[in-house]
Design an enzyme around this catalytic site. Structure first.
Site, short mmCIF file in Angstrom:
data_model
loop_
_atom_site.label_atom_id
_atom_site.label_comp_id
_atom_site.label_asym_id
_atom_site.label_seq_id
_atom_site.Cartn_x
_atom_site.Cartn_y
_atom_site.Cartn_z
CG ASN A 71 -0.40 0.07 2.50
OD1 ASN A 71 0.73 -0.36 2.69
ND2 ASN A 71 -1.12 0.59 3.46
CB CYS A 84 -1.43 1.38 8.23
SG CYS A 84 -0.26 2.67 7.87
CD GLU A 135 5.02 0.55 13.36
OE1 GLU A 135 3.78 0.65 13.47
OE2 GLU A 135 5.81 0.98 14.21
P1 NAP Z 1 0.40 -8.64 4.52
O1 NAP Z 1 -0.47 -9.56 3.79
O2 NAP Z 1 0.62 -8.86 5.96
O3 NAP Z 1 1.81 -8.64 3.74
C1 NAP Z 1 2.88 -7.84 4.13
C2 NAP Z 1 4.18 -8.47 3.66
O4 NAP Z 1 4.41 -9.67 4.41
C3 NAP Z 1 4.15 -8.86 2.19
O5 NAP Z 1 5.42 -8.61 1.63
C4 NAP Z 1 3.85 -10.34 2.27
O6 NAP Z 1 4.27 -11.05 1.14
C5 NAP Z 1 4.65 -10.73 3.51
N1 NAP Z 1 4.27 -12.02 4.12
C6 NAP Z 1 3.11 -12.70 3.98
N2 NAP Z 1 3.15 -13.86 4.69
C7 NAP Z 1 4.37 -13.92 5.28
C8 NAP Z 1 5.01 -14.85 6.14
N3 NAP Z 1 4.40 -15.97 6.54
N4 NAP Z 1 6.27 -14.59 6.55
C9 NAP Z 1 6.91 -13.45 6.19
N5 NAP Z 1 6.34 -12.53 5.37
C10 NAP Z 1 5.09 -12.74 4.92
O7 NAP Z 1 -0.10 -7.13 4.38
P2 NAP Z 1 -0.53 -6.34 3.06
O8 NAP Z 1 -1.86 -6.88 2.62
O9 NAP Z 1 0.58 -6.31 2.10
O10 NAP Z 1 -0.71 -4.86 3.64
C11 NAP Z 1 -1.85 -4.44 4.32
C12 NAP Z 1 -1.66 -4.45 5.83
O11 NAP Z 1 -0.51 -3.69 6.17
C13 NAP Z 1 -2.79 -3.80 6.59
O12 NAP Z 1 -3.09 -4.56 7.72
C14 NAP Z 1 -2.23 -2.46 7.01
O13 NAP Z 1 -2.83 -1.87 8.12
C15 NAP Z 1 -0.82 -2.80 7.25
N6 NAP Z 1 0.03 -1.61 7.19
C16 NAP Z 1 0.52 -1.10 8.36
C17 NAP Z 1 1.31 0.05 8.37
C18 NAP Z 1 1.87 0.59 9.65
O14 NAP Z 1 2.89 1.28 9.60
N7 NAP Z 1 1.29 0.30 10.79
C19 NAP Z 1 1.61 0.69 7.15
C20 NAP Z 1 1.07 0.15 5.97
C21 NAP Z 1 0.30 -1.00 6.01
P3 NAP Z 1 3.31 -11.34 -0.14
O15 NAP Z 1 2.05 -10.57 0.06
O16 NAP Z 1 4.11 -10.88 -1.30
O17 NAP Z 1 3.08 -12.81 -0.16
#
Ligand code: NAP
Ligand code: MG
Length: 493
Positions: A150, A282, A248
Site C-alpha cells: 500500500n 494503515c 508495524e
Molecule cells: P500482509 O499480507 O501482511 O503482507 C505484508 C508483507 O508480508 C508482504 O510482503 C507479504 O508477502 C509478507 N508475508 C506474507 N506472509 C508472510 C510470512 N508468513 N512470513 C513473512 N512474510 C510474509 O499485508 P498487506 O496486505 O501487504 O498490507 C496491508 C496491511 O498492512 C494492513 O493490515 C495495514 O494496516 C498494514 N500496514 C501497516 C502500516 C503501519 O505502519 N502500521 C503501514 C502500511 C500497512 P506477499 O504478500 O508478497 O506474499
C-alpha cells in the site's frame, strides 16, 4: 511486458525456480509485467552477499555512507514523476498521492543522509576521576525488510535508509503486488553508488521468501510492515530464535468530531482520510466518532460530498478514488459491508462494488458510509482496509475518547474541535501512536516517529530518529586513564 528480477550481490538475476507471477494494473486489469518467484536458495545467496558487504560497510565513516544516500535523494527527486507513474500503475493510488508517496521517500533520503553526520550517542560525566564514559550506536548487521503493497516506496524508504546509514546491509522482500517500484528503488541505490551486496532484492511470496528470511541465522533483525495476521506469525517464528523484530501492523483509526468543530473542515479531513488510497492506508479513517449534536449535519454533508467523488484510473488526474488492490480485497470489503448490515448498522451510501463501464475492468468499491454503528460491532472494531467508514454517535468528549480507545489497535486518531482545553485533553488521553488536531488521521511527516500502540506494533517506530533504534545497538564505553583499578560504586564511596 517487463520481467522483474532479483538483485543479489549487485546482479539482476531470475530465480532458479523458473516461476513467475503476473503484475497487473488494478484499475484496468492490464498485465504490466511478470516477477520472478524466489526460494530459500536465493534468500541464502542474498544473505551471504549482505554479510560480506556489511563487513566493509560498517567501517566506512558514516558521513561517507551518507554521500550515497544524498545521491539517492537527488535521483529520487529527479525521477519523481516517472516513479509516481509506475507506482500508480501497479498499485492504483491516484497520481497526486503517488507523487506524495515518492516525495516521502525523497524527504526520508535527505533526512537520513543528514544522520550520517549525527548518529548521536551520549557522553556523560563518569562518577570516577580520570575516567571517560560515552555511548555509541553500532550497526546490528543484516536487516531483513518485509514490506506491504500500500506504500511500496515510502515504507521501503523508512526502513532501508536508516539501516544503510547506520552501517547495516539489507535483504528486502517487497510485496508481490508491487515489484516494479521496488526494482526502481533498488536501481536508484545502484546508480547512487551503493556497493554491491548492501541492498539485495528478493522477490517472492511471503510464505516462502518471507518465511526463509525470518528463519535465516544470517539475518539479524526483521523489520516488517503489514497485517496483524502475518505480524503475529513472524513474531512467533522470530521469538523462538530470539531475533529482533520491528512490527508495524493494522489500524482502526477514528476521527472525533465535537459539537464545536468546523464541520466543513471535518468533512474535508474525513473524506481525505477515509477514501484517499481507497481506504487502504494503515492510518485510514474507518470510524467517525460524532457528537450527537452534529451527527445529522455531518452525515448529510458527507453523503453530499461522497456523491461527487470520481472513481477511476489513478493515472487520470481528475480521478479522486482509485481501485482497491485486487479482486480478493474487493470481495473482502464487500463481505464486511454485509456483516455491517447484518449487525444492524444503517447503510447510508455506497455498499457495493463499482463496476459500470470502464470500472468493470478493475477492482473498484463505492465509497461507503454507515451510521448508528455500535462500538462493539465488527465493522467498528476490525480493520476493513477499504473505502468504508462508520459513524458512531457519542454525547461527550469523555465518551468519544473511551470509544476511540476501546479497539485493539492504536495507530492514529484525530479530533476536530475549536476548544483548546478539549484539544489538549484529547492529546493526553487518546491512546494512539499518532494524534492529529483539526486534521484527518493521515498525514505523517518523516521526521517524527511513525507507529502505533497496543496491537498495531511491538513498541518500535519507523521514520524519524526513533527508527535508528531498530537498526543499531547501543554500545557503552568506559575509558579509564587513571592508571589504576577503579571500582565503580565502591572506590568513590
Ligand atoms: P500482509 O499480507 O501482511 O503482507 C505484508 C508483507 O508480508 C508482504 O510482503 C507479504 O508477502 C509478507 N508475508 C506474507 N506472509 C508472510 C510470512 N508468513 N512470513 C513473512 N512474510 C510474509 O499485508 P498487506 O496486505 O501487504 O498490507 C496491508 C496491511 O498492512 C494492513 O493490515 C495495514 O494496516 C498494514 N500496514 C501497516 C502500516 C503501519 O505502519 N502500521 C503501514 C502500511 C500497512 P506477499 O504478500 O508478497 O506474499
Ligand atoms: Mg497488481
Amino acid at each position: 511486458m517487463k520481467t522483474l528480477l532479483n538483485y543479489i550481490n549487485g546482479n539482476w538475476t531470475a530465480s532458479a525456480s523458473g516461476e513467475y507471477v503476473k503484475v497487473t494494473n488494478p484499475a484496468t486489469g492490464e498485465v504490466l509485467g511478470e516477477v520472478t518467484q524466489s526460494t530459500a536458495e536465493e534468500v541464502d545467496q542474498a544473505v551471504q552477499a549482505a554479510v560480506a558487504a556489511q563487513r566493509a560497510w560498517r567501517l566506512v565513516p558514516a558521513p561517507e555512507r551518507a554521500e550515497v544516500l544524498y545521491n539517492a535523494a537527488h535521483l529520487l527527486k529527479a525521477r519523481k514523476e516517472e516513479l509516481a507513474q509506475i507506482l500508480t500503475s501497479e498499485m492504483g493510488k491516484v497520481i497526486d498521492e503517488g507523487r506524495g508517496e515518492v516525495q516521502e521517500a525523497i524527504d526520508m533520503a535527505y533526512y537520513m543522509a543528514g544522520e550520517g553526520r549525527r548518529l548521536f550517542g551520549d557522553t556523560v560525566p563518569s562518577e570516577l576521576r580520570h575516567k571517560f564514559a560515552m555511548s555509541i550506536r553500532v550497526p546490528v548487521g543484516v536487516a531483513g525488510l518485509i514490506t506491504p503493497w500500500n506504500f511500496p516506496i515510502a515504507i521501503a524508504s523508512w526502513k532501508s535508509l536508516p539501516a544503510l546509514v547506520a552501517g547495516n546491509a539489507v535483504v528486502w522482500k517487497p510485496a508481490t503486488e508491487t515489484p516494479m517500484i521496488a526494482c526502481e528503488f533498488v536501481r536508484i541505490y545502484e546508480e547512487a553508488g551503493l556497493p554491491a551486496g548492501l541492498v539485495n532484492l528478493v522477490h517472492g511470496s511471503g510464505s516462502v521468501v518471507g518465511h526463509a528470511m525470518v528463519a535465516h541465522p544470517g539475518i539479524d533483525l526483521i523489520s516488517f510492515t503489514g497485517s496483524n495476521e502475518v505480524g503475529k506469525r513472524i513474531n512467533a517464528q522470530a521469538g523462538a530464535l530470539l531475533k529482533r523484530t520491528s512490527l508495524e501492523m493494522g489500524g482502526k483509526n477514528a476521527v472525533i468530531v465535537m459539537d464545536d468543530a468546523d464541520l466543513e473542515l471535518a468533512v474535508d479531513g474525513i473524506l481525505w482520510s477515509a477514501f484517499g488510497t481507497s481506504g487502504q492506508r494503515c492510518t485510514a479513517c474507518s470510524r467517525v466518532i460524532a457528537h450527537e449534536a452534529v451527527k445529522d449535519a455531518l452525515e448529510s454533508r458527507l453523503l453530499e460530498r461522497m456523491s461527487h467523488l470520481k472513481l477511476g484510473n489513478g493515472l487520470d488526474a481528475s480521478v479522486q478514488v482509485g481501485p482497491v488492490i485486487n479482486r480478493a480485497s474487493r470481495d473482502r470489503i464487500d463481505s464486511y459491508v454485509r456483516v455491517g448490515v447484518e449487525e444492524g448498522a444503517k447503510l447510508l451510501g455506497g455498499g457495493k462494488p463499482a463496476a459500470e463501464g470502464a470500472l468493470a475492468e478493475g477492482h473498484f468499491y463505492e465509497p461507503t458510509l454507515f451510521t448508528d454503528v455500535k462500538p462493539d460491532m465488527r465493522i467498528a472494531t476490525e480493520e476493513i482496509f477499504g473505502p468504508v467508514v462508520s459513524i458512531l454517535p457519542v454525547g461527550s468528549l469523555e465518551e468519544a475518547i473511551a470509544v476511540n480507545n476501546r479497539v485493539e489497535f492504536g495507530l492514529s486518531s484525530a479530533i476536530f474541535t475549536r476548544d483548546i482545553n478539549r484539544a489538549y485533553e484529547a492529546m493526553r488521553d487518546l491512546d494512539t501512536g499518532i494524534v492529529y488536531v483539526n486534521a484527518g488521521t493521515s498525514g505523517a511527516e518523516i521526521h517524527l516517529p511513525f507507529g502505533g500502540t497496543k496491537r498495531t506494533g511491538n513498541g518500535h517506530r519507523d521514520s524519524g530518529v526513533a527508527s535508528l533504534d531498530v537498526y543499531t545497538e547501543w554500545k557503552s564505553i568506559y575509558i579509564d586513564y587513571s592508571g589504576k583499578l577503579q571500582r565503580a560504586q565502591i572506590d568513590n564511596y
